[in-house]
Design a protein around this motif. Structure first.
Motif, PDB file in Angstrom:
ATOM      1  N   TYR A 125       0.853  -1.188   0.000  1.00  0.00           N
ATOM      2  CA  TYR A 125       0.000   0.000   0.000  1.00  0.00           C
ATOM      3  C   TYR A 125       0.890   1.240   0.000  1.00  0.00           C
ATOM      4  O   TYR A 125       1.345   1.688   1.046  1.00  0.00           O
ATOM      5  CB  TYR A 125      -0.924   0.020   1.221  1.00  0.00           C
TER       6      TYR A 125
ATOM      7  N   SER B 240       1.906   5.241  -0.653  1.00  0.00           N
ATOM      8  CA  SER B 240       1.342   6.587  -0.713  1.00  0.00           C
ATOM      9  C   SER B 240       1.385   7.047  -2.170  1.00  0.00           C
ATOM     10  O   SER B 240       2.143   6.518  -2.989  1.00  0.00           O
ATOM     11  CB  SER B 240       2.161   7.545   0.155  1.00  0.00           C
TER      12      SER B 240
ATOM     13  N   ASP C 175      -9.088   1.961  -3.265  1.00  0.00           N
ATOM     14  CA  ASP C 175      -9.712   2.051  -1.949  1.00  0.00           C
ATOM     15  C   ASP C 175      -8.656   2.552  -0.979  1.00  0.00           C
ATOM     16  O   ASP C 175      -7.916   1.770  -0.390  1.00  0.00           O
ATOM     17  CB  ASP C 175     -10.249   0.682  -1.514  1.00  0.00           C
ATOM     18  N   GLY C 176      -8.567   3.875  -0.828  1.00  0.00           N
ATOM     19  CA  GLY C 176      -7.485   4.459  -0.042  1.00  0.00           C
ATOM     20  C   GLY C 176      -6.158   4.159  -0.711  1.00  0.00           C
ATOM     21  O   GLY C 176      -5.967   4.470  -1.879  1.00  0.00           O
ATOM     22  N   ARG C 177      -5.247   3.514   0.042  1.00  0.00           N
ATOM     23  CA  ARG C 177      -3.960   3.130  -0.544  1.00  0.00           C
ATOM     24  C   ARG C 177      -4.009   1.764  -1.211  1.00  0.00           C
ATOM     25  O   ARG C 177      -3.031   1.355  -1.850  1.00  0.00           O
ATOM     26  CB  ARG C 177      -2.863   3.136   0.540  1.00  0.00           C
TER      27      ARG C 177
END
Length: 233
Positions: free
Chosen positions: A181, A183, A214-216
């Motif tokens: 995941y 950034s 979904d986010g990271r």
């Protein structure tokens, strides 16, 4: 640095490629100098300009090798996966580190002093060939990355980075979600683009239903289409 007493079996399981060619006497020398170090998320492992002293092997976690560029923007040169060796090239070249390394997530790394490695290489031709192969593979990957990052357009570079992360770290149980995941800044630095361009291109890929964000977490939905985008550049 944490000195940890490990059995020969535990060391053999940690660094099997390095351990296997050694004689029993050489294994005892290596075991005596074998240390374990734990790093926190985003902690520096070594810095550009420092003098190399250890061969490192990533036992768990994920590591990025990067270089700070113009205007403070970093370029991620490569990423290290579990049981991969790194941090030794500069010692062989008799120079200081030209890159830096940091932990993407909490990591456990084994360290072996380079003088010990050099001594073992001088005594063991099979170990010498091991390092020649490792350096040759790294050079080939570096050559391919150089071409990709300088000749491909933004979409091609980002698609290649997503596929590169899948090849390096694999996917989760759903067989689609990348097992790392990052950034948006790290993904941009891996793809040689600004963070805003990475965000925009990821959004475009999601709108085209190539990926789900979904986010990271990034799920690769249309891998073959991403491969075509990567090849087109």
């Amino acid at each position: 640095m944490m000195k940890k007493e490990l059995t020969e079996l535990e060391i053999a399981e940690s660094i099997p490629d390095l351990w296997q060619p050694l004689t029993q006497e050489q294994k005892e020398i290596l075991a005596k100098d074998f240390t374990i170090q734990k790093y926190k998320k985003n902690e520096n492992i070594y810095c550009e300009g420092e003098t190399p002293t250890y061969l490192m092997c990533l036992l768990s976690g994920k590591v990025k090798i990067y270089k700070d560029g113009v205007g403070g923007r970093s370029q991620i040169i490569r990423v290290i996966k579990s049981h991969e060796y790194f941090a030794y090239r500069a010692y062989f070249a008799e120079e200081n580190y030209v890159t830096a390394a940091a932990a993407f997530e909490p990591c456990t790394i084994c360290l072996i002093p380079m003088p010990t490695i050099v001594k073992l290489i001088q005594e063991n031709p099979e170990l010498s060939m091991f390092f020649i192969r490792q350096l040759s593979k790294d050079l080939g990957i570096s050559d391919e990355r150089t071409v990709s990052l300088t000749q491909k357009h933004i979409r091609g570079r980002l698609a290649e980075s997503l596929l590169f992360l899948k090849d390096t770290y694999g996917v989760e149980e759903d067989q689609c979600t990348l097992s790392i995941y990052l950034s948006r800044e790290d993904l941009a630095n891996l793809s040689n683009m600004t963070t805003s361009n990475a965000i925009r291109t990821l959004s475009n890929f999601a709108a085209e239903k190539l990926i789900i964000i979904d986010g990271r977490k990034i799920k690769l939905i249309e891998e073959e289409k991403l491969k075509r985008i990567s090849k087109i550049g």
